[in-house]
Write a protein that holds these residues in place. Structure first.
Motif, PDB file in Angstrom:
ATOM      1  N   ARG A  31      21.066  53.395  75.480  1.00  0.00           N
ATOM      2  CA  ARG A  31      21.569  52.774  74.250  1.00  0.00           C
ATOM      3  C   ARG A  31      22.187  51.398  74.432  1.00  0.00           C
ATOM      4  NH1 ARG A  31      21.708  57.878  74.276  1.00  0.00           N
ATOM      5  NH2 ARG A  31      20.939  59.043  72.463  1.00  0.00           N
ATOM      6  N   LEU A  32      22.619  51.058  75.617  1.00  0.00           N
ATOM      7  CA  LEU A  32      23.238  49.752  75.818  1.00  0.00           C
ATOM      8  C   LEU A  32      22.188  48.647  75.811  1.00  0.00           C
ATOM      9  CD1 LEU A  32      25.803  50.585  78.644  1.00  0.00           C
ATOM     10  CD2 LEU A  32      26.317  50.070  76.241  1.00  0.00           C
ATOM     11  N   PRO A  33      22.568  47.433  75.395  1.00  0.00           N
ATOM     12  CA  PRO A  33      21.646  46.295  75.515  1.00  0.00           C
ATOM     13  C   PRO A  33      21.161  46.150  76.961  1.00  0.00           C
ATOM     14  CG  PRO A  33      23.585  45.700  74.235  1.00  0.00           C
ATOM     15  CD  PRO A  33      23.854  47.053  74.784  1.00  0.00           C
ATOM     16  N   ALA A  34      19.972  45.608  77.120  1.00  0.00           N
ATOM     17  CA  ALA A  34      19.338  45.539  78.441  1.00  0.00           C
ATOM     18  C   ALA A  34      20.234  44.907  79.496  1.00  0.00           C
ATOM     19  CB  ALA A  34      18.018  44.779  78.327  1.00  0.00           C
ATOM     20  N   LYS A  35      20.987  43.881  79.126  1.00  0.00           N
ATOM     21  CA  LYS A  35      21.786  43.169  80.130  1.00  0.00           C
ATOM     22  C   LYS A  35      22.927  44.022  80.689  1.00  0.00           C
ATOM     23  CE  LYS A  35      25.108  40.811  77.061  1.00  0.00           C
ATOM     24  NZ  LYS A  35      25.714  39.501  76.728  1.00  0.00           N
ATOM     25  N   VAL A 157      31.764  52.683  73.771  1.00  0.00           N
ATOM     26  CA  VAL A 157      32.357  53.551  72.752  1.00  0.00           C
ATOM     27  C   VAL A 157      31.370  53.779  71.614  1.00  0.00           C
ATOM     28  CG1 VAL A 157      34.139  53.669  70.954  1.00  0.00           C
ATOM     29  CG2 VAL A 157      34.763  53.009  73.291  1.00  0.00           C
ATOM     30  N   ARG A 158      30.776  52.700  71.133  1.00  0.00           N
ATOM     31  CA  ARG A 158      29.834  52.829  70.015  1.00  0.00           C
ATOM     32  C   ARG A 158      28.583  53.594  70.416  1.00  0.00           C
ATOM     33  NH1 ARG A 158      30.578  46.576  67.899  1.00  0.00           N
ATOM     34  NH2 ARG A 158      32.514  46.931  66.717  1.00  0.00           N
ATOM     35  N   ALA A 159      28.105  53.380  71.643  1.00  0.00           N
ATOM     36  CA  ALA A 159      26.925  54.107  72.115  1.00  0.00           C
ATOM     37  C   ALA A 159      27.208  55.605  72.185  1.00  0.00           C
ATOM     38  CB  ALA A 159      26.492  53.578  73.478  1.00  0.00           C
ATOM     39  N   TYR A 160      28.388  55.950  72.692  1.00  0.00           N
ATOM     40  CA  TYR A 160      28.754  57.375  72.734  1.00  0.00           C
ATOM     41  C   TYR A 160      28.768  57.964  71.329  1.00  0.00           C
ATOM     42  CZ  TYR A 160      31.320  61.694  73.330  1.00  0.00           C
ATOM     43  OH  TYR A 160      31.685  63.022  73.301  1.00  0.00           O
ATOM     44  N   ASN A 161      29.372  57.250  70.403  1.00  0.00           N
ATOM     45  CA  ASN A 161      29.468  57.762  69.037  1.00  0.00           C
ATOM     46  C   ASN A 161      28.092  57.903  68.394  1.00  0.00           C
ATOM     47  OD1 ASN A 161      32.235  57.862  69.321  1.00  0.00           O
ATOM     48  ND2 ASN A 161      32.600  55.914  68.285  1.00  0.00           N
ATOM     49  N   ASP A 162      27.207  56.958  68.667  1.00  0.00           N
ATOM     50  CA  ASP A 162      25.853  57.064  68.137  1.00  0.00           C
ATOM     51  C   ASP A 162      25.141  58.288  68.712  1.00  0.00           C
ATOM     52  OD1 ASP A 162      26.302  54.782  66.668  1.00  0.00           O
ATOM     53  OD2 ASP A 162      25.195  53.452  68.032  1.00  0.00           O
ATOM     54  N   TRP A 163      25.298  58.504  70.028  1.00  0.00           N
ATOM     55  CA  TRP A 163      24.708  59.692  70.638  1.00  0.00           C
ATOM     56  C   TRP A 163      25.309  60.971  70.044  1.00  0.00           C
ATOM     57  CZ3 TRP A 163      27.445  63.310  73.603  1.00  0.00           C
ATOM     58  CH2 TRP A 163      26.654  64.325  74.149  1.00  0.00           C
ATOM     59  N   MET A 164      26.623  60.988  69.882  1.00  0.00           N
ATOM     60  CA  MET A 164      27.304  62.166  69.343  1.00  0.00           C
ATOM     61  C   MET A 164      26.774  62.526  67.957  1.00  0.00           C
ATOM     62  SD  MET A 164      29.639  64.608  69.086  1.00  0.00           S
ATOM     63  CE  MET A 164      30.310  64.498  70.736  1.00  0.00           C
TER      64      MET A 164
END
Length: 414
Positions: A31-35, A157-164
């Motif tokens: 989920r994180l940007p490629a960089k 934090v946002r990636a975790y929430n999106d996965w959740m």
């Protein structure tokens, strides 16, 4: 009789307000940007060189190439190396075999990280739905609050929430997994924005620290958290505080065995509740609701009695006369929920706590979990209670608090 009770026979199906998810390896790399994919949280397999859990402190050391030792899967993030341990996923193991040791995903019960397997294990345990706290981020996202790169931490934090929301509690979960999200603890305005972002898609609970100053953050006595608390108040988002969410488990000495801290796990909740009741936060935010996960409930009556005495007798010199205008016990009744999985003493004193202020949990997949016997534990400890009281404790209070359907399911994104 409610639909919950009808569906499950004579004993209502459980809505557990404290279970845990062990995040699959791809939560952040997917989920994180490629960089950031090579610098965000990722899993590697490596030997465990050393590991201890003494005086309330967990101290693992990862081995390098050529080192001997048992192999574990490790989360790597900035300078943090954190192994998966048997304490993360202990269900299915003999109690005497649960030790502080590193493990791999293959050594876990699959329900720890797999949605279909989790639902199957919930069926075995008479659980209808469950609210799950994180593992790698720690109980309120301390891992990201301690990170040096705040831009990356916010994305994590946002990636975790999106996965959740989208995967753990997504369509495969059939409404049986209830979303619980994180906030960027280092910035109350950003935290408020994340609460509102997730509330807009149906999230009704957010992780927070039981004692924020232990994390180097403001206390609840000032106004530093007002943007966050206002967002929770206005969106109906419950502030969920798990034992250990201050990154300190209670202990008595640096050489105390872990059993001492395990006996005292309620203590931080006790201190935290005194903070909240005497902070004025509930006067300022009248719709705010908080809950204490895994804190048990037997200790609550005395704290309420003592806080009421202090409020009545000592508020003039105690610094609370101008901001706490109602007895603490009244504030507790309107704003606070205690959570338990095994507390016969607390249930015998339920009238001093409040039927509407108690929630049930199973703590899957941790070592304290009552899985797969949570129903039997509840039936034994609640045998003296009326059926309508049992139903409120086991599911009804959680349904009301978390905005679930009558059948105890998360209704999905708004």
């Amino acid at each position: 009789m409610s639909a919950m009770a009808r569906l499950s026979g004579s004993f209502p199906a459980i809505v557990s307000v404290d279970d845990h998810t062990v995040e699959p390896p791809g939560v952040w790399t997917d989920r994180l940007p490629a960089k950031f994919r090579d610098s965000g949280p990722r899993v590697v397999r490596a030997p465990v060189k050393d590991m201890s859990f003494v005086g309330g402190r967990f101290s693992p050391v990862m081995g390098g190439p050529g080192d001997e030792g048992p192999v574990a899967d490790w989360w790597i993030y900035e300078d943090l190396c954190r192994p998966l341990t048997r304490l993360d996923s202990a269900v299915g193991c003999s109690r005497d075999d649960v030790r502080v040791e590193g493990i791999t995903y293959e050594a876990m019960r699959p329900g720890s990280y797999s949605v279909p397997d989790r639902l199957a294990d919930m069926d075995v345990n008479h659980v209808r739905s469950a609210l799950c706290f994180p593992t790698f981020p720690r109980f309120c996202g301390q891992t990201f609050a301690e990170a040096a790169d705040r831009e990356l931490a916010l994305l994590c934090v946002r990636a975790y929430n999106d996965w959740m929301v989208e995967e753990w509690c997504g369509p495969r979960a059939q409404g049986r997994l209830i979303p619980l999200t994180l906030v960027p603890l280092w910035d109350a305005e950003l935290a408020a924005a994340e609460v509102r972002r997730n509330a807009a898609r149906g999230v009704r609970a957010v992780c927070f620290s039981e004692i924020p100053p232990h994390l180097g953050l403001p206390s609840v006595h000032g106004d530093g958290w007002d943007p966050f608390l206002r967002a929770c108040d206005e969106t109906g988002t419950v502030v969920a505080m798990h034992i250990g969410s201050s990154s300190r488990m209670p202990s008595t000495s640096a050489d105390a065995p872990a059993a001492v801290g395990s006996t005292l796990t309620f203590a931080n909740c006790c201190f935290s509740l005194a903070d909240w009741l005497l902070s004025g936060a509930f006067e300022k935010f009248p719709g705010l609701r908080i809950m204490y996960a895994e804190g048990q409930i037997g200790w609550i009556p005395y704290i309420l009695e003592r806080a009421d005495t202090v409020w009545r007798e000592n508020r003039g010199w105690g610094g609370i006369a101008d901001r706490v205008r109602r007895p603490p016990s009244e504030l507790f009744a309107r704003h606070v929920h205690g959570c338990f999985f095994d507390d016969a003493f607390g249930l015998r004193n339920l009238d001093a706590i409040g039927v509407g202020n108690v929630l049930y949990e199973t703590d899957y997949p941790h070592s304290d979990s009552t899985w797969p016997h949570s129903r039997e534990v509840a039936e034994r400890q609640m045998a003296h209670l009326a059926p309508e009281v049992v139903e409120r404790i086991v599911c009804g209070n959680a349904i009301e608090l978390l905005g679930l359907t009558e059948d105890g399911l998360w209704p999905g994104p708004s």
